[in-house]
Design a protein around this motif. Structure first.
Motif, PDB file in Angstrom:
ATOM      1  N   ASP A 296       0.116  -6.951  -8.561  1.00  0.00           N
ATOM      2  CA  ASP A 296      -0.164  -7.209  -6.996  1.00  0.00           C
ATOM      3  C   ASP A 296      -0.040  -8.572  -6.717  1.00  0.00           C
TER       4      ASP A 296
ATOM      5  N   ASP B 186       0.287   4.161  -2.815  1.00  0.00           N
ATOM      6  CA  ASP B 186       0.331   5.538  -2.400  1.00  0.00           C
ATOM      7  C   ASP B 186       1.143   6.593  -3.054  1.00  0.00           C
TER       8      ASP B 186
ATOM      9  N   GLU C 185       0.670  -1.326  -0.030  1.00  0.00           N
ATOM     10  CA  GLU C 185       0.079   0.107   0.076  1.00  0.00           C
ATOM     11  C   GLU C 185       0.776   1.461  -0.087  1.00  0.00           C
TER      12      GLU C 185
END
Length: 246
Positions: free
Chosen positions: A78, A62, A58
């Motif tokens: 992912d 971000d 994450e």
């Protein structure tokens, strides 16, 4: 041009720094490793990048969002459910690229170098390999071995005597011996040979070197730093100032 950055590693050699930050976001000379690699790719003409993520994914997602993907097309592969290593990571990521038949650059996030990436891509195109591996003549214990036809044919650990692939017999002086630099180019067609699951891409190349044309790109005067170790973090800031073009 298209590229993939391997950024999914847990960074175990950099603990405790990587307990709270993914390795890709550890800063060198004020910028995360990932940003250094993205900037080098951008100035070399790459405009579509796939980045694989796993550990503290994450934070990387971000970070890219906060920087508007640095003005280029970036896809996330992912691997949060399972870290797939380099071979499995490549197999999972290849379908994310827009369809094309041009080579795709593969770059480890913890490698800084002065490698001419444009020259590498042109070399790969001219020599029609399934994969072109950036190598150099630096001293090491483990060498990729290339035959007189300039094709990968084996690997040897000079300290232990271990060889790959299975059944390969090493003969001193019979091969060009090079150290791998953590950068390569692959043709998208390699996808049809790659199995699913977790595996090393280098082991895949060695196991299939008799069937697939795997060739070296010998980078003369290569300056390279693997910043995946604590001791190299200290050297990295000075190294960055010496080699970066941006």
């Amino acid at each position: 041009m298209k590229a993939m950055i391997f950024a999914a590693g847990v960074g175990s050699r950099l603990k405790p720094l990587t307990d709270y930050s993914p390795k890709a976001l550890i800063k060198i000379a004020g910028q995360p490793m990932l940003e250094h690699v993205i900037n080098k790719l951008k100035i070399s003409g790459f405009d579509e990048i796939v980045i694989n993520v796993h550990h503290l994914a994450e934070q990387i997602i971000d970070y890219l969002k906060d920087n508007n993907n640095f003005g280029i097309t970036i896809h996330i592969s992912d691997e949060r459910q399972e870290l797939l290593e380099t071979g499995g990571g490549l197999q999972k990521a290849l379908p994310l690229f827009a369809p094309n038949d041009e080579g795709i650059l593969i770059h480890n996030v913890d490698i800084l170098s002065n490698c001419d990436l444009r020259g590498l891509m042109q070399y790969h195109k001219e020599h029609q390999a399934v994969a072109t591996l950036v190598v150099s003549s630096r001293k090491t214990l483990r060498y990729l071995l290339f035959n007189k036809e300039n094709r990968l044919c084996g690997w040897v650990n000079k300290k232990t005597g271990e060889t790959k692939p299975e059944g390969f017999v090493y003969k001193e002086g019979e091969y060009a011996e090079y150290a791998y630099a953590g950068i390569e180019v692959v043709q998208p067609e390699i996808y049809k040979w790659l199995p699913e699951g977790k595996f090393s891409i280098i082991d895949f190349y060695l196991n299939h070197c008799n069937e697939l044309a795997i060739k070296p790109y010998v980078a003369n005067d290569l300056k390279l730093l693997d910043i995946g170790k604590p001791e190299t973090l200290i050297k990295a800031e000075q190294f960055v100032r010496q080699i970066l073009e941006y």
